[in-house]
Design an enzyme around this catalytic site. Structure first.
Site, mmCIF file in Angstrom:
data_model
loop_
_atom_site.group_PDB
_atom_site.id
_atom_site.type_symbol
_atom_site.label_atom_id
_atom_site.label_comp_id
_atom_site.label_asym_id
_atom_site.label_seq_id
_atom_site.Cartn_x
_atom_site.Cartn_y
_atom_site.Cartn_z
ATOM 1 N N HIS A 1 0.840 -1.198 0.000
ATOM 2 C CA HIS A 1 0.000 0.000 0.000
ATOM 3 C C HIS A 1 0.874 1.246 0.000
ATOM 4 O O HIS A 1 1.883 1.310 0.712
ATOM 5 C CB HIS A 1 -0.906 -0.017 1.235
ATOM 6 C CG HIS A 1 -1.847 1.137 1.329
ATOM 7 N ND1 HIS A 1 -2.724 1.473 0.313
ATOM 8 C CD2 HIS A 1 -2.058 2.043 2.327
ATOM 9 C CE1 HIS A 1 -3.440 2.527 0.687
ATOM 10 N NE2 HIS A 1 -3.049 2.890 1.894
ATOM 11 N N ASP B 1 -3.364 9.117 3.801
ATOM 12 C CA ASP B 1 -3.574 7.724 3.414
ATOM 13 C C ASP B 1 -4.984 7.585 2.857
ATOM 14 O O ASP B 1 -5.965 7.839 3.563
ATOM 15 C CB ASP B 1 -3.382 6.814 4.631
ATOM 16 C CG ASP B 1 -3.548 5.335 4.297
ATOM 17 O OD1 ASP B 1 -3.873 5.007 3.135
ATOM 18 O OD2 ASP B 1 -3.351 4.510 5.196
ATOM 19 N N CYS C 1 -4.060 3.253 -4.763
ATOM 20 C CA CYS C 1 -3.342 3.957 -3.695
ATOM 21 C C CYS C 1 -2.156 4.767 -4.221
ATOM 22 O O CYS C 1 -1.877 5.871 -3.742
ATOM 23 C CB CYS C 1 -2.887 2.979 -2.626
ATOM 24 S SG CYS C 1 -1.854 1.619 -3.225
#
Length: 245
Positions: free
Chosen positions: A133, A150, A203
């Site tokens: 990620h 995030d 991401c």
């Protein structure tokens, strides 16, 4: 984000979908480059690799340099590669994975504009969490604020603490005095308003866009619906040799 003209759209489509050898160099700047196979990760639904993310952060640095030349009152920012966090936390080490060590990055500040992080406006970091990620961290030097961005919403506390320790160790090493305003610094986890991804593969795009918008002091007004346009924005920036405005 501005729309692309026909010529730009053709260039983007050719770079992402065009035929050729995987190892063909699509763009190069010094020792950094992007191969065709890496550009193809900008297709919708694909996970961006580190070559694209690192090169895009380099393109953000090129844009920042140009903006500072246009406006001499503007202060420079610096864009590290994800290796910074990997090194400072010994990530991947069999014996000390996750252990903070300033000495591992002690010399890295020589790469920043002016060779003094305390004269920068911002320091931006892409972070690869366990090869699974991508997130971003930003040190707002003048605001005395370290923040995690995030798209999945984690607080990123280990990175906040590591970067705050880095600021203190860097001051002691380079200025030979302790950081005197420790109590004024704010460590901020991902905020509720931070744009979120709605799948398992975007991401890296969000991590690029966080740095893109924040480095030019723009609110994070994009969302999942804009991500394919963001992928094209990254591609065009790579092709142009600097991030587009």
């Amino acid at each position: 984000m501005r729309p692309f003209n026909e010529e730009e759209q053709r260039s983007i489509q050719n770079a992402i979908y065009g035929y050729g050898h995987d190892e063909d160099i699509i763009s190069q700047d010094g020792m950094d480059s992007v191969q065709r196979q890496s550009m193809q990760t900008l297709k919708p639904g694909m996970w961006l690799n580190d070559e694209v993310i690192h090169y895009f952060y380099l393109m953000l640095s090129k844009r920042d340099e140009e903006l500072c030349k246009i406006d001499p009152t503007r202060q420079r920012s610096h864009f590290f590669k994800s290796f910074f966090i990997t090194k400072i936390l010994n990530e991947g080490s069999a014996s000390c994975d996750g252990k903070y060590e300033y000495r591992n990055v002690k010399r890295w500040s020589k790469k920043v504009p002016g060779k003094d992080i305390f004269k920068l406006d911002k320091i931006l970091f892409p972070i690869n969490m366990g090869n699974m990620h991508w997130i971003a961290a930003v040190i707002f030097m003048k605001k005395k604020r370290i923040e995690i961005f995030d798209s999945m919403g984690s607080d990123g506390s280990r990175y906040l603490n590591a970067l705050f320790s880095y600021i203190q160790d860097e001051h002691m090493d380079k200025k030979k005095t302790p950081l005197t305003d420790i109590d004024e610094w704010e460590l901020v986890p991902t905020q509720r308003a931070t744009p979120r991804q709605r799948n398992g593969h975007d991401c890296g795009v969000f991590t690029c866009m966080f740095a893109d918008f924040l480095s030019k002091d723009t609110a994070l007004v994009f969302n999942q619906n804009h991500i394919n346009q963001c992928r094209e924005r990254i591609a065009l920036s790579i092709l142009n040799g600097k991030a587009i405005i």
